[in-house]
Design a protein around this motif. Structure first.
Motif, PDB file in Angstrom:
ATOM      1  N   VAL A   1       7.831   4.281   5.793  1.00  0.00           N
ATOM      2  CA  VAL A   1       7.180   5.257   4.921  1.00  0.00           C
ATOM      3  C   VAL A   1       7.788   6.627   5.202  1.00  0.00           C
ATOM      4  N   SER A   2       8.279   7.302   4.169  1.00  0.00           N
ATOM      5  CA  SER A   2       8.863   8.640   4.298  1.00  0.00           C
ATOM      6  C   SER A   2       8.183   9.561   3.292  1.00  0.00           C
ATOM      7  N   ASP A   3       7.633  10.702   3.785  1.00  0.00           N
ATOM      8  CA  ASP A   3       6.943  11.602   2.868  1.00  0.00           C
ATOM      9  C   ASP A   3       7.789  12.829   2.556  1.00  0.00           C
TER      10      ASP A   3
ATOM     11  N   PRO B   1       0.827  -1.216   0.000  1.00  0.00           N
ATOM     12  CA  PRO B   1       0.000   0.000   0.000  1.00  0.00           C
ATOM     13  C   PRO B   1       0.855   1.258   0.000  1.00  0.00           C
ATOM     14  N   GLN B   2       0.514   2.178  -0.886  1.00  0.00           N
ATOM     15  CA  GLN B   2       1.310   3.395  -1.082  1.00  0.00           C
ATOM     16  C   GLN B   2       0.531   4.608  -0.601  1.00  0.00           C
ATOM     17  N   THR B   3       1.202   5.486   0.167  1.00  0.00           N
ATOM     18  CA  THR B   3       0.629   6.750   0.594  1.00  0.00           C
ATOM     19  C   THR B   3       1.001   7.835  -0.405  1.00  0.00           C
ATOM     20  N   SER B   4       0.065   8.744  -0.662  1.00  0.00           N
ATOM     21  CA  SER B   4       0.323   9.807  -1.638  1.00  0.00           C
ATOM     22  C   SER B   4       1.518  10.653  -1.225  1.00  0.00           C
ATOM     23  N   ASN B   5       2.387  10.961  -2.186  1.00  0.00           N
ATOM     24  CA  ASN B   5       3.570  11.801  -1.964  1.00  0.00           C
ATOM     25  C   ASN B   5       4.497  11.229  -0.898  1.00  0.00           C
ATOM     26  N   ALA B   6       4.628   9.918  -0.854  1.00  0.00           N
ATOM     27  CA  ALA B   6       5.500   9.262   0.128  1.00  0.00           C
ATOM     28  C   ALA B   6       6.170   8.063  -0.510  1.00  0.00           C
ATOM     29  N   SER B   7       7.298   7.666   0.066  1.00  0.00           N
ATOM     30  CA  SER B   7       8.063   6.526  -0.423  1.00  0.00           C
ATOM     31  C   SER B   7       7.971   5.361   0.542  1.00  0.00           C
ATOM     32  N   ASN B   8       7.838   4.158  -0.006  1.00  0.00           N
ATOM     33  CA  ASN B   8       7.949   2.929   0.760  1.00  0.00           C
ATOM     34  C   ASN B   8       9.380   2.416   0.638  1.00  0.00           C
ATOM     35  N   LEU B   9      10.046   2.266   1.786  1.00  0.00           N
ATOM     36  CA  LEU B   9      11.470   1.960   1.799  1.00  0.00           C
ATOM     37  C   LEU B   9      11.761   0.750   2.681  1.00  0.00           C
TER      38      LEU B   9
END
Length: 243
Positions: free
Chosen positions: A113-115, A92-100
């Motif tokens: 998660v880093s936005d 699952p991806q959050t808008s304007n954020a990176s999954n790392l």
């Protein structure tokens, strides 16, 4: 015995579980120069899970291989590849954020998660049941690892630079493993042990903590109505004189 599993201009972050080894490598010859490689040591078959411009991280466990990469929109995307079926799941991806830095154990995968605003959180997902957990919210947290019932990660939530914390999946509880001067970081958890680096003494030292979770005693109940006045004192200081 030593075997060559892969060759490329650059190779990174090899990880192993059972008969599986995963790594990412770069040829440096074209724009999509990075790829995720997975080999079965029994069959010798190498599977390319992804080709992208930048691969960021990989991991493998008994059921899934997971990896993150820089997508075309510039954000980090993370995926899980089921070893038995070959199916791929996009986390699952959050808008304007990176999954790392995804990490996996059994049916669970956890990731950072880093936005764009410098906010981080740790998320966890059960790929069997689709249950998602917000392990942390509203604090600086980094690089989770997972094994058994525990997710370990770095955090500044305790007000003492960077410390190590663990989250228990079964009880939805968070505990501080360290609260020391300097930084404790780069965690790795296995069973009830957490290993980490510590620079409190001016150099990087390796430590590990043995964890034991104790069930708290039940609330105290007053033995009788006659003793109620004394019970109401709770933790007030009481003086005892003996002659």
């Amino acid at each position: 015995q030593q075997f060559t599993l892969g060759q490329a201009n650059e190779l990174f972050e090899a990880r192993v579980f059972g008969d599986w080894v995963i790594w990412h490598e770069s040829t440096g010859f074209d724009q999509r120069s990075s790829r995720v490689q997975l080999i079965n040591l029994v069959t010798g078959v190498v599977t390319t899970l992804l080709e992208a411009e930048f691969v960021l991280s990989v991991d493998v466990d008994s059921r899934y291989a997971v990896y993150s990469f820089q997508a075309e929109n510039g954000f980090g995307e993370a995926r899980a590849y089921e070893l038995e079926t070959g199916d791929t799941v996009v986390l699952p991806q959050t808008s304007n954020a990176s999954n790392l830095v995804p990490r996996t154990f059994d049916n669970w995968v956890t990731w950072q998660v880093s936005d764009l605003f410098g906010n981080e959180s740790i998320q966890a997902l059960n790929l069997e049941t689709d249950e998602q957990r917000a392990v942390t919210e509203g604090q600086n947290v980094f690089r989770p690892t997972i094994n058994g019932d525990l997710i370990a990660y770095e955090t500044d939530a305790f007000g003492n630079d960077v410390d190590v914390a663990v989250y228990r999946i079964s009880t939805d509880e968070t505990f501080a493993v360290t609260n020391l001067p300097g930084d404790q970081f780069l965690t790795d958890v296995f069973d009830s042990r957490v290993a980490f680096l510590d620079n409190a003494e001016g150099q990087d030292d390796v430590y590990y903590a043995n964890l034991r979770f104790v069930v708290p005693p039940p609330p105290y109940e007053c033995p009788s109505d006659n003793a109620q006045t004394l019970c109401d004192l709770e933790c007030a200081p009481i003086q005892l004189n003996a002659q």
